[in-house]
Design a protein around this motif. Structure first.
Motif, PDB file in Angstrom:
ATOM      1  N   ASP A  78       0.775  -1.408  -0.069  1.00  0.00           N
ATOM      2  CA  ASP A  78       0.034   0.012   0.136  1.00  0.00           C
ATOM      3  C   ASP A  78       0.797   1.158   0.021  1.00  0.00           C
ATOM      4  OD1 ASP A  78      -1.705   1.971   0.708  1.00  0.00           O
ATOM      5  OD2 ASP A  78      -3.408   0.804   1.323  1.00  0.00           O
ATOM      6  N   PRO A  79       0.644   2.272  -1.006  1.00  0.00           N
ATOM      7  CA  PRO A  79       1.406   3.392  -0.994  1.00  0.00           C
ATOM      8  C   PRO A  79       1.376   4.336   0.168  1.00  0.00           C
ATOM      9  CG  PRO A  79      -0.262   3.391  -2.841  1.00  0.00           C
ATOM     10  CD  PRO A  79      -0.275   2.142  -2.123  1.00  0.00           C
ATOM     11  N   ARG A  80       0.392   4.123   0.917  1.00  0.00           N
ATOM     12  CA  ARG A  80      -0.118   4.932   1.996  1.00  0.00           C
ATOM     13  C   ARG A  80       0.687   4.390   3.175  1.00  0.00           C
ATOM     14  NH1 ARG A  80      -6.334   4.220   1.478  1.00  0.00           N
ATOM     15  NH2 ARG A  80      -5.737   1.973   1.151  1.00  0.00           N
ATOM     16  N   SER A  81       1.403   3.210   3.136  1.00  0.00           N
ATOM     17  CA  SER A  81       1.756   2.868   4.721  1.00  0.00           C
ATOM     18  C   SER A  81       3.097   2.305   4.272  1.00  0.00           C
ATOM     19  CB  SER A  81       1.011   1.872   5.201  1.00  0.00           C
ATOM     20  OG  SER A  81       0.762   0.812   4.392  1.00  0.00           O
ATOM     21  N   SER A  82       3.771   2.303   2.932  1.00  0.00           N
ATOM     22  CA  SER A  82       5.157   1.840   2.736  1.00  0.00           C
ATOM     23  C   SER A  82       5.603   2.196   1.624  1.00  0.00           C
ATOM     24  CB  SER A  82       4.791   0.064   2.329  1.00  0.00           C
ATOM     25  OG  SER A  82       4.741   0.151   1.217  1.00  0.00           O
ATOM     26  N   THR A  83       6.898   2.228   1.761  1.00  0.00           N
ATOM     27  CA  THR A  83       7.895   2.892   0.710  1.00  0.00           C
ATOM     28  C   THR A  83       7.809   2.251  -0.743  1.00  0.00           C
ATOM     29  OG1 THR A  83       9.650   2.280   2.053  1.00  0.00           O
ATOM     30  CG2 THR A  83       9.381   4.403   2.146  1.00  0.00           C
ATOM     31  N   PRO A  84       7.810   1.113  -0.644  1.00  0.00           N
ATOM     32  CA  PRO A  84       8.002   0.278  -2.061  1.00  0.00           C
ATOM     33  C   PRO A  84       6.306   0.377  -2.687  1.00  0.00           C
ATOM     34  CG  PRO A  84       8.797  -1.358  -0.236  1.00  0.00           C
ATOM     35  CD  PRO A  84       8.354   0.001   0.447  1.00  0.00           C
ATOM     36  N   GLY A  85       5.509   0.663  -1.740  1.00  0.00           N
ATOM     37  CA  GLY A  85       4.009   0.717  -2.576  1.00  0.00           C
ATOM     38  C   GLY A  85       4.172   2.164  -3.101  1.00  0.00           C
ATOM     39  N   LEU A  86       4.671   2.954  -2.250  1.00  0.00           N
ATOM     40  CA  LEU A  86       4.865   4.467  -2.759  1.00  0.00           C
ATOM     41  C   LEU A  86       5.773   4.430  -4.119  1.00  0.00           C
ATOM     42  CD1 LEU A  86       4.124   7.612  -2.628  1.00  0.00           C
ATOM     43  CD2 LEU A  86       6.083   7.691  -1.104  1.00  0.00           C
ATOM     44  N   GLY A  87       6.845   3.590  -4.355  1.00  0.00           N
ATOM     45  CA  GLY A  87       7.713   3.398  -5.366  1.00  0.00           C
ATOM     46  C   GLY A  87       6.979   2.902  -6.573  1.00  0.00           C
ATOM     47  N   LEU A  88       6.233   1.929  -6.156  1.00  0.00           N
ATOM     48  CA  LEU A  88       5.224   1.403  -7.204  1.00  0.00           C
ATOM     49  C   LEU A  88       4.347   2.582  -8.042  1.00  0.00           C
ATOM     50  CD1 LEU A  88       4.725  -0.919  -9.137  1.00  0.00           C
ATOM     51  CD2 LEU A  88       2.906  -1.570  -7.437  1.00  0.00           C
ATOM     52  N   LEU A  89       3.887   3.134  -7.111  1.00  0.00           N
ATOM     53  CA  LEU A  89       2.810   4.421  -7.600  1.00  0.00           C
ATOM     54  C   LEU A  89       3.469   5.109  -8.511  1.00  0.00           C
ATOM     55  CD1 LEU A  89       0.009   5.035  -6.706  1.00  0.00           C
ATOM     56  CD2 LEU A  89       1.080   6.899  -5.364  1.00  0.00           C
ATOM     57  N   MET A  90       4.900   5.640  -8.022  1.00  0.00           N
ATOM     58  CA  MET A  90       5.646   6.528  -8.638  1.00  0.00           C
ATOM     59  C   MET A  90       6.116   5.603  -9.947  1.00  0.00           C
ATOM     60  SD  MET A  90       5.688   9.309  -7.336  1.00  0.00           S
ATOM     61  CE  MET A  90       4.782   9.920  -5.742  1.00  0.00           C
ATOM     62  N   TRP A  91       6.373   4.620 -10.129  1.00  0.00           N
ATOM     63  CA  TRP A  91       6.847   3.824 -11.131  1.00  0.00           C
ATOM     64  C   TRP A  91       5.915   3.881 -12.371  1.00  0.00           C
ATOM     65  CZ3 TRP A  91       8.512  -2.003 -10.740  1.00  0.00           C
ATOM     66  CH2 TRP A  91       8.886  -2.583 -11.676  1.00  0.00           C
ATOM     67  N   VAL A  92       4.583   3.385 -11.962  1.00  0.00           N
ATOM     68  CA  VAL A  92       3.518   3.680 -12.905  1.00  0.00           C
ATOM     69  C   VAL A  92       3.136   5.031 -13.401  1.00  0.00           C
ATOM     70  CG1 VAL A  92       0.970   3.309 -13.457  1.00  0.00           C
ATOM     71  CG2 VAL A  92       2.414   1.755 -12.214  1.00  0.00           C
ATOM     72  N   LYS A  93       3.509   5.892 -12.708  1.00  0.00           N
ATOM     73  CA  LYS A  93       3.195   7.746 -12.895  1.00  0.00           C
ATOM     74  C   LYS A  93       4.419   7.857 -13.881  1.00  0.00           C
ATOM     75  CE  LYS A  93       0.727  10.889 -12.572  1.00  0.00           C
ATOM     76  NZ  LYS A  93      -0.535  10.728 -13.068  1.00  0.00           N
ATOM     77  N   ALA A  94       5.865   7.426 -13.554  1.00  0.00           N
ATOM     78  CA  ALA A  94       6.784   7.822 -14.403  1.00  0.00           C
ATOM     79  C   ALA A  94       6.716   7.377 -15.667  1.00  0.00           C
ATOM     80  CB  ALA A  94       8.103   7.594 -13.623  1.00  0.00           C
ATOM     81  N   ALA A  95       6.293   6.021 -15.972  1.00  0.00           N
ATOM     82  CA  ALA A  95       6.226   5.431 -17.197  1.00  0.00           C
ATOM     83  C   ALA A  95       5.062   5.621 -17.774  1.00  0.00           C
ATOM     84  CB  ALA A  95       6.076   3.776 -16.755  1.00  0.00           C
ATOM     85  N   TYR A  96       3.886   6.000 -17.191  1.00  0.00           N
ATOM     86  CA  TYR A  96       2.689   6.316 -18.263  1.00  0.00           C
ATOM     87  C   TYR A  96       2.105   7.744 -17.967  1.00  0.00           C
ATOM     88  CZ  TYR A  96       3.003   1.355 -19.491  1.00  0.00           C
ATOM     89  OH  TYR A  96       3.186   0.117 -20.028  1.00  0.00           O
ATOM     90  N   GLY A  97       2.514   8.460 -17.061  1.00  0.00           N
ATOM     91  CA  GLY A  97       1.816   9.776 -16.987  1.00  0.00           C
ATOM     92  C   GLY A  97       0.341   9.777 -16.639  1.00  0.00           C
ATOM     93  N   ASP A  98      -0.394  10.586 -17.679  1.00  0.00           N
ATOM     94  CA  ASP A  98      -1.739  10.505 -17.388  1.00  0.00           C
ATOM     95  C   ASP A  98      -2.442   9.207 -17.739  1.00  0.00           C
ATOM     96  OD1 ASP A  98      -1.439  13.240 -17.002  1.00  0.00           O
ATOM     97  OD2 ASP A  98      -1.683  13.963 -18.864  1.00  0.00           O
ATOM     98  N   GLU A  99      -1.721   8.389 -18.525  1.00  0.00           N
ATOM     99  CA  GLU A  99      -2.235   6.823 -18.665  1.00  0.00           C
ATOM    100  C   GLU A  99      -2.396   6.033 -17.486  1.00  0.00           C
ATOM    101  OE1 GLU A  99      -1.840   4.167 -22.017  1.00  0.00           O
ATOM    102  OE2 GLU A  99      -0.333   5.680 -22.612  1.00  0.00           O
ATOM    103  N   ALA A 100      -1.753   6.474 -16.656  1.00  0.00           N
ATOM    104  CA  ALA A 100      -1.532   5.816 -15.125  1.00  0.00           C
ATOM    105  C   ALA A 100      -2.887   4.990 -14.568  1.00  0.00           C
ATOM    106  CB  ALA A 100      -0.859   6.377 -14.039  1.00  0.00           C
ATOM    107  N   PRO A 101      -4.096   6.004 -14.671  1.00  0.00           N
ATOM    108  CA  PRO A 101      -5.286   5.468 -13.967  1.00  0.00           C
ATOM    109  C   PRO A 101      -5.640   4.148 -14.857  1.00  0.00           C
ATOM    110  CG  PRO A 101      -5.404   7.691 -13.994  1.00  0.00           C
ATOM    111  CD  PRO A 101      -4.022   7.621 -14.827  1.00  0.00           C
TER     112      PRO A 101
END
Lengths: 515, 326
Positions: free
Chosen positions: B154-177
């Motif tokens: 969970d990105p709300r409670s863990s740093t790897p979870g936050l990392g994955l959130l940023m990974w998808v955002k960095a790779a896909y931008g507006d397409e992330a959702p």
């Protein structure tokens, strides 16, 4: 303990309890910060939290009633062991319990492998069903023990009277068992509800996704990633209010039956034969199977790791046991004081919600608040032990209180006037009336709170020093460092220690009683 | 009369001796200080050359560490904070508690390092770890189209979870959702932290788990088990860079500088790969431990800058929650 000592002591305890639970909350709330408002997502989290806690409480207690009844009226080899084993699930570190459940109900668990062998589609544990299942596993045994106490406290004279009046099982249920349940069930429901309300890891791991977000997670997020302490405090208040509403609701339904005392003649409950016997056997077998299977899985997972435990485990075990041995009597003593005051003095109903407060509190907010209180004056690591003991005692107090309260009420209703007439007061009253007659619930409460203290991760994480980590913290650290096998072994050691402590106290309580 | 005098003299000497041994307080996360983590060995090695006493204080994980820094504020005893990652450094810098490190070490990161306040000490690529028997997907899209089951944090409670959130955002931008929505049926569950997710994976609850490309090295080196590997994604794999920083209010400023330089020396960098199971930030002369050469190497590294990550976090979190709550 003069005549006024109980109310005065209880009053002081209640104030201390209120200060310890609400004080940190207020400190957190007053910290300057962003102060974000409550969002729609937070309200959804509150809705989900209350729903899952209510469902879990209803399911746990519904399962517990037939099991407690069967255990109360049947005698079979291993019955005592079975009753003692009921303490075990509650003592497991949450993630260990979850892994044990998954070994049975998970995607590659026993049940799904069985279904696969039969060519049937797999069932998924993840979602609301899994959350409730896990909460029933963790709390049904506790509810069973609380309800069993009720059955065991039914005076033999009542059963004799029922027998001489030719009551059948139906009539016994209506006239003896139903009023007892009415007295005991609201408290059991309330206890399970409050536990599930602040349940965090179980709900998150088994919930299956962000749809299963609890208030406690929102608090976590607010503290750790947003450092929005006022918001965390607001969320914690929401949680306290939800629990407070449940306390009031339970209070409306709790009516002490007050039939009058017995003379302690051991009279067993009638043991109806035929289909009722089968039903009781099925209830016991199902419950024990449901509890034993994941526990055995925990045992099997842990055994290989026991051979190669890291040396950090032993001082951690000692630290955990120290906390337990100090915290349990503190919690039980305070709970007894509150329960006595509540049972003796009228107009003291306000004590009940106060005694339940710690259950509703968020341990993260509590820990953060205490940290803020302590930090300006002394290094948190230096006061780790006293703070841990105090907080553990406070967190365990509601459980001890819930166990003691119904029995104290009955005791005072039955013997209060006699004791008054005999001018049995103060220490004499404690020694000759209260302690002997409450030995069983006191032993159970001591065992439960002691075991909880061993297994509790609680606020220690914020205060832990370089050395002096408790066993749950070591389990968590091992898991966080890929050492799954050692973690499973350490968890097994933790369960064994907690269970041994529980068993010793519980045995003391039952020693000399007829059950 | 003699013994009190002696005692007084002894105490005076003792307090001088104590005063002569400076104490360096390092605030870090739990797994760093445990006996199997890098903390004890680094402490011993540094104490041998600094004539000082290193005291580690542990606070949960990276996110808990940041919260701890903020809780303690300017009154903190800590001299060095070690264990934040780049998704947290903007918030850490905003506290105004950190001082510039002023060092220019020769770093071995997949990308250039320019942060003036925080120094990296190790790093890794986030990746989905799986058993070698599995034919792994090569992108988020392929993963979403497969029936493979994953467990994430969970990105709300863990740093790897936050990392994955940023990974998808960095790779896909507006397409992330859209990516999250497509991944929804692959996600078995979302756990509060890394250890629960990894435990679930080892129990066979999921085919892949979000972890690091270096995770298989633990199994290979510590358990002699070569059955695990990690998936390289075409979009690139997101980096986690773990950093340390010096507190401006430190009363041991020089010692803190020496400590940070020491953590980047061979003596400490050689300890990190097989205790923290990450790549060293500065390649030791002896190279990487044996076994690390078997690890997969992503061709492309993704990383949002500290400010970018901080700016993207709230929005990305809301997208994630909305896509997965359905």
């Amino acid at each position: 303990m003069a005549r006024r000592a109980v109310p005065l002591g209880a009053f002081a305890t209640a104030i201390g309890l209120g200060a310890l639970t609400l004080g940190p909350l207020a400190v957190v709330m007053m910290q300057a910060g962003g102060g974000g408002g409550i969002t729609a997502a937070d309200l959804a989290a509150l809705r989900f939290t209350v729903t899952q806690a209510a469902l879990s409480a209803l399911a746990s207690v519904a399962c517990a009633v037939p099991v407690a009844r069967a255990l109360a009226r049947r005698r079979f080899p291993g019955r005592r062991l079975a009753i003692a084993a009921l303490g075990a699930p509650f003592l497991l570190p949450v993630i260990v319990a979850v892994l044990g459940l998954l070994a049975i109900f998970g995607r590659s668990g026993l049940i799904n492998r069985g279904l696969e062998a039969l060519g049937l589609p797999e069932v998924s544990i993840y979602g609301m069903g899994g959350v409730v299942l896990a909460h029933v596993f963790l709390n049904m045994p506790l509810a069973t023990r609380m309800i069993l106490q009720g059955w065991q406290a039914v005076p033999g004279e009542r059963l004799r009277l029922a027998e001489s009046l030719g009551f059948g099982p139906g009539a016994i249920f209506r006239h003896i068992e139903a009023p007892m349940l009415r007295d005991v069930l609201p408290g059991a429901l309330l206890a399970v509800f409050a536990i599930c309300l602040t349940s965090f890891a179980v709900v998150l791991v088994l919930g299956g996704g962000p749809g299963a977000t609890t208030v406690e997670l929102a608090i976590y997020q607010a503290v750790r990633f947003e450092f929005d302490l006022p918001k965390a405090a607001t969320l914690a208040v929401m949680q306290v209010l939800a629990c407070g509403a449940a306390v009031l609701l339970a209070g409306l339904f709790t009516v002490p039956s007050g039939f009058g005392a017995g003379l302690d003649r051991a009279v067993a409950l009638p043991r109806p034969a035929g289909w009722r016997r089968l039903l009781d056997a099925a209830a016991i077998a199902l419950a024990l199977g449901f509890i034993a299977a994941p526990l055995l899985a925990v045992g099997f997972r842990g055994l290989p790791g026991l051979m190669a435990l890291p040396s950090a485990v032993w001082p951690a075990l000692a630290a955990s046991l120290t906390v337990a041995v100090l915290a349990a009597p503190l919690a039980v003593g305070a709970a007894l004081l509150l329960a006595l005051a509540l049972a003796v003095a009228r107009g003291w109903r306000g004590l009940e919600p106060v005694a339940m407060l710690p259950m509703a509190g968020s341990s993260l907010v509590l820990g953060t608040g205490l940290f803020l209180l302590v930090f300006p004056f002394v290094s948190p690591a230096r006061v780790a032990l006293p703070v841990t003991v105090l907080v553990t005692a406070v967190m365990a107090l509601p459980f001890a209180f819930r166990i003691l309260l119904p029995e104290v009420r009955v005791l005072m209703a039955d013997y209060g006037r006699l004791a008054d007439a005999l001018a049995l007061r103060g220490w004499a009253r404690l020694r000759w009336l209260i302690l002997p007659r409450l030995r069983r619930p006191l032993g159970f409460a001591l065992g439960l709170t002691g075991a909880m203290a061993v297994g509790d991760l609680g606020v220690i994480a914020l205060f832990a020093a370089e050395k002096g980590a408790t066993l749950p913290l070591v389990v968590q650290r091992l898991m966080g460092a890929y050492r799954t096998e050692a973690a499973a072994g350490a968890a097994l050691l933790l369960v064994a220690a907690a269970f041994a402590l529980f068993w010793i106290c519980d045995w003391w309580g039952r020693h000399g009683s007829d059950t | 009369m003699k013994s009190p005098m002696f005692a007084a003299g002894f105490l005076a000497v003792a307090s001088v001796a104590q005063a002569e041994t400076p104490v360096l307080n390092v605030l870090t996360y739990d797994s760093f200080v445990s006996e199997w983590g890098p903390g004890p060995a680094i402490e011993k090695a540094f104490e041998a050359e600094c004539g000082c006493d290193v005291v580690f204080t542990a606070a949960g994980d990276g996110a808990a560490l940041l919260a701890r820094v903020q809780l303690e504020g300017a009154k903190t005893d800590a001299d060095v904070v070690l264990g934040l990652d780049t998704n947290l450094t903007a918030a850490a810098r905003a506290t105004g508690l950190f001082a510039a490190h002023g060092q220019t070490p020769d770093l071995a990161l997949p990308l250039a390092w320019t942060d003036a306040d925080f120094l990296p000490y190790d790093w890794g690529w986030f990746a989905f770890v799986h058993n070698k028997t599995l034919t792994a997907p090569t992108s988020f899209k392929a993963l979403a189209e497969s029936d493979l089951k994953i467990v994430i944090q969970d990105p709300r409670s863990s740093t790897p979870g936050l990392g994955l959130l940023m990974w998808v955002k960095a790779a896909y931008g507006d397409e992330a959702p859209a990516i999250w929505a497509a991944l929804a049926d692959n996600i078995v569950t979302v756990t509060p932290g890394w250890s629960e997710a990894y435990g679930l994976f080892l129990e066979g609850e999921a085919d892949l788990v979000l972890s690091y490309t270096t995770s298989p090295a633990y199994h290979l080196i510590a358990e002699e088990d070569d059955s695990k590997t990690a998936a390289v994604f075409e979009e690139g794999n997101y980096l986690q860079v773990e950093v340390m920083g010096k507190l401006a209010a430190s009363d041991q400023s020089d010692l803190a500088d020496r400590f940070m330089a020491f953590v980047l020396s061979d003596a400490a960098q050689e300890i990190l790969p097989t205790t923290n199971w990450m790549y060293p930030a500065k390649l030791p002369t002896a190279g990487l431990p044996k076994g690390f050469e078997t690890l997969v190497q992503p061709g492309k590294s993704l990383l949002l800058g500290a400010d970018e990550a901080e700016a993207a976090r709230a929005g990305a979190l809301e997208e994630w929650r909305a896509a997965l709550s359905r």
